[in-house]
Design a protein around this motif. Structure first.
Motif, short mmCIF file in Angstrom:
data_model
loop_
_atom_site.label_atom_id
_atom_site.label_comp_id
_atom_site.label_asym_id
_atom_site.label_seq_id
_atom_site.Cartn_x
_atom_site.Cartn_y
_atom_site.Cartn_z
N GLY A 1 -9.97 23.15 8.81
CA GLY A 1 -9.95 24.30 9.69
C GLY A 1 -10.17 23.94 11.14
N GLY A 2 -10.28 22.66 11.45
CA GLY A 2 -10.42 22.25 12.84
C GLY A 2 -9.16 22.56 13.63
N ARG A 3 -9.33 22.63 14.94
CA ARG A 3 -8.19 22.97 15.78
C ARG A 3 -7.21 21.81 15.91
N ILE A 4 -5.93 22.13 15.85
CA ILE A 4 -4.91 21.15 16.18
C ILE A 4 -3.92 21.78 17.15
N VAL A 5 -3.26 20.92 17.90
CA VAL A 5 -2.24 21.39 18.82
C VAL A 5 -0.88 21.02 18.25
N LEU A 6 -0.02 22.02 18.14
CA LEU A 6 1.31 21.83 17.59
C LEU A 6 2.31 21.78 18.73
N ARG A 7 3.03 20.70 18.82
CA ARG A 7 4.00 20.54 19.88
C ARG A 7 5.40 20.53 19.25
N TYR A 8 6.13 21.63 19.44
CA TYR A 8 7.46 21.74 18.87
C TYR A 8 8.51 21.22 19.84
N CYS A 9 9.55 20.68 19.28
CA CYS A 9 10.64 20.21 20.13
C CYS A 9 11.95 20.33 19.37
N ARG A 10 12.90 21.03 19.98
CA ARG A 10 14.24 21.08 19.38
C ARG A 10 15.17 20.29 20.27
N ARG A 11 15.93 19.40 19.67
CA ARG A 11 16.77 18.49 20.44
C ARG A 11 18.24 18.74 20.22
N PHE A 12 18.99 18.55 21.28
CA PHE A 12 20.44 18.77 21.25
C PHE A 12 21.14 17.53 21.79
N VAL A 13 22.34 17.31 21.30
CA VAL A 13 23.23 16.31 21.87
C VAL A 13 24.52 17.04 22.21
N ASP A 14 24.84 17.06 23.49
CA ASP A 14 26.02 17.82 23.94
C ASP A 14 25.98 19.24 23.39
N ASP A 15 24.81 19.86 23.46
CA ASP A 15 24.61 21.26 23.02
C ASP A 15 24.74 21.46 21.51
N THR A 16 24.87 20.38 20.74
CA THR A 16 24.82 20.50 19.29
C THR A 16 23.39 20.28 18.84
N PRO A 17 22.83 21.23 18.07
CA PRO A 17 21.45 21.03 17.60
C PRO A 17 21.37 19.76 16.76
N TRP A 18 20.36 18.94 17.02
CA TRP A 18 20.29 17.65 16.37
C TRP A 18 19.07 17.53 15.45
N SER A 19 17.95 17.95 15.96
CA SER A 19 16.74 17.82 15.14
C SER A 19 15.69 18.80 15.66
N ILE A 20 14.78 19.17 14.78
CA ILE A 20 13.62 19.93 15.20
C ILE A 20 12.39 19.16 14.81
N GLN A 21 11.42 19.17 15.69
CA GLN A 21 10.27 18.29 15.54
C GLN A 21 9.00 19.09 15.77
N ALA A 22 8.00 18.82 14.98
CA ALA A 22 6.70 19.44 15.19
C ALA A 22 5.64 18.36 15.09
N THR A 23 4.92 18.14 16.18
CA THR A 23 3.88 17.13 16.17
C THR A 23 2.51 17.78 16.22
N GLN A 24 1.64 17.35 15.31
CA GLN A 24 0.27 17.84 15.28
C GLN A 24 -0.65 16.82 15.94
N TYR A 25 -1.41 17.30 16.94
CA TYR A 25 -2.44 16.45 17.56
C TYR A 25 -3.80 17.06 17.30
N PRO A 26 -4.80 16.25 16.99
CA PRO A 26 -6.15 16.82 16.87
C PRO A 26 -6.64 17.30 18.23
N GLN A 27 -7.44 18.35 18.20
CA GLN A 27 -7.90 18.98 19.44
C GLN A 27 -8.59 18.00 20.38
N TRP A 28 -9.40 17.11 19.81
CA TRP A 28 -10.17 16.19 20.67
C TRP A 28 -9.24 15.34 21.51
#
Lengths: 275, 275
Positions: free
Chosen positions: A144-171
């Motif tokens: 239940g500790g806090r984490i920061v979620l950093r989402y990123c959607r990537r495109f190549v020439d406007d074509t969706p390529w990947s979606i990414q979600a990175t979890q970082y611990p709050q500290w």
DNA sequence: TCATTCAACTCGTTTGAACAAGTTGAATGA
DNA sequence: TCATTCAACTTGTTCAAACGAGTTGAATGA
């Protein structure tokens, strides 16, 4: 001795394949034989109805097989088109050397894409949430500790390529505030952290494949018959401390991954690995 | 300014989702919410026809969406069942240490499976063919040169798990004849070669995903909605000489892969990586 | 008791019809 | 010339009906 007879009976003695499957098989071999090259248009349903003498529903059932195999794509009003892929290869084992790249190069995605002569584009979103039981375990923080979620959607020439979600611990985010910056961290977050003394020296990677969820299919703009590659990378510091957990969803039709293992001096210097 | 209005019209103003998609969405959330746990049976088409007031074709179209998402499996006469996976994890980076394992341990597949308390089973087949242009390039032999193809289909508790095809250049097989033995090489071919002085010290791995070809779907006994993982491993000796190229097709629903990279001392000693 | 039969269930295949909705290019008109 | 309209395509959705084929369990009969 009866080998061949057995084979024949497998084909002839059995009840014939249903019509919709015959249609699928015929069209599939037409495609794989190159009679309908990638990007070309298939005959319309109307023409196939005439050619196979089948009802429309049967023709559509046959085409649906090829759709779920990822071979063709339908478009309302425009007909069926043979899929054409352009494959992008990600060298996952090279990424451990990322720390030694020059800061001005930018993040590795933009880097790779630009190197291939294409235009990269990224969208970011940041959220703060409570860690799920699994996330807490993997990031070695209390439940239940806090984490920061950093989402990123990537495109190549406007074509969706990947979606990414990175979890970082709050500290970690507290000590490195730019992680919660919803904008791009130009030099890449891994590099940013390394410059501030948090060096990831080891990674645990997990790979899997499955069909996309409806949300993923929408975000990646993929239809039936195209699976996704799921990549989960956990990064550790030399103190055995996990600092991030990144889940990346790739369009399976556009991406390949490579790893070089062992004594890399023994590998060909210039990998001529065209698909 | 009109952002929100546009959003609303996206949801409300738009014509409602077609009935078959509503059925799919309803059943999907019923499944993911746990109202139909893995392995359980869905209501029959007849019941869904009554519940949704739809024609049978419409209900089937809805269920077909879930089939192609890999969520459910139909069985003639028995109804629809929610998929249940049992995931097997392959540590691909550990395999580079295979040469240091004890010979009596057997090949790594049997090893891993038995270690998980399951019963492994393997089928072998050997062919001699001419190298394709790609194979010749990767194995660095002349175009059209002879290669030995060693096929292997693997089972876990009689469930098809993977199909594998390894290409060896002819010169290697001549010097190590057991490679063309259609039977099992008990200690594993990599180990066998290493014992005879052909040590693979580096590997180039490629991973991809796609839907199975009809042949693969038959051999792996998988239906629509289940992608395959494709693994291509090329092994090199310290003289930069490629000695084999192995293509493995995994059932995507049953397999995961992991790689440990970098300073492995920094990784948790006991990976508690339950799925 | 035990094997067999069979009715009643399940999904699989196919037809034919009708209307909705997106796309395209030719005909139309300003 | 150029924008618009629209007919004729394309696929998308839904209905209703009929028969084929696999599965299951209860009734049947030895």
């Amino acid at each position: 001795m009866y080998e061949q007879v057995a084979r024949v009976s497998d084909d002839v003695g059995m009840s014939p394949a249903p019509l919709y499957r015959q249609i699928a098989d015929t069209m599939r071999s037409d495609i794989t034989a190159g009679r309908f090259p990638p990007g070309s248009k298939l005959p319309s349903e109307r023409e196939l109805i005439d050619r196979f003498g089948a009802a429309r529903g049967t023709v559509r059932a046959g085409l649906n097989v090829l759709i779920t195999e990822g071979l063709i794509t339908p478009a309302q009003g425009r007909g069926y088109q043979v899929q054409q892929h352009e494959v992008f290869t990600l060298d996952a084992s090279r990424h451990e050397n990322l720390l030694f790249s020059r800061p001005e190069d930018g993040d590795s995605f933009s880097n790779d894409v630009r190197h291939a002569g294409r235009a990269p584009h990224q969208e970011f979103r940041v959220e703060v949430t409570e860690a799920s039981a699994e996330a807490a375990q993997r990031l070695q923080i209390e439940d239940g500790g806090r984490i920061v979620l950093r989402y990123c959607r990537r495109f190549v020439d406007d074509t969706p390529w990947s979606i990414q979600a990175t979890q970082y611990p709050q500290w970690l985010v507290s000590e490195n505030p730019r992680l919660s910056d919803p904008g791009d961290v130009v030099e890449g977050t891994t590099r940013y952290l390394a410059d501030r003394g948090v060096k990831q020296v080891a990674f645990h990677d997990e790979w899997a494949t499955r069909m996309p969820t409806p949300d993923e299919a929408r975000e990646l703009q993929i239809g039936p018959g195209i699976p996704v590659l799921v990549w989960v990378r956990t990064g550790y510091t030399s103190e055995k401390r996990p600092v991030r957990r990144t889940v990346t969803i790739f369009r399976g039709d556009l991406n390949r991954v490579t790893y070089d293992l062992g004594d890399t001096d023994a590998l060909p210097t210039e990998e001529v690995n065209a698909a």
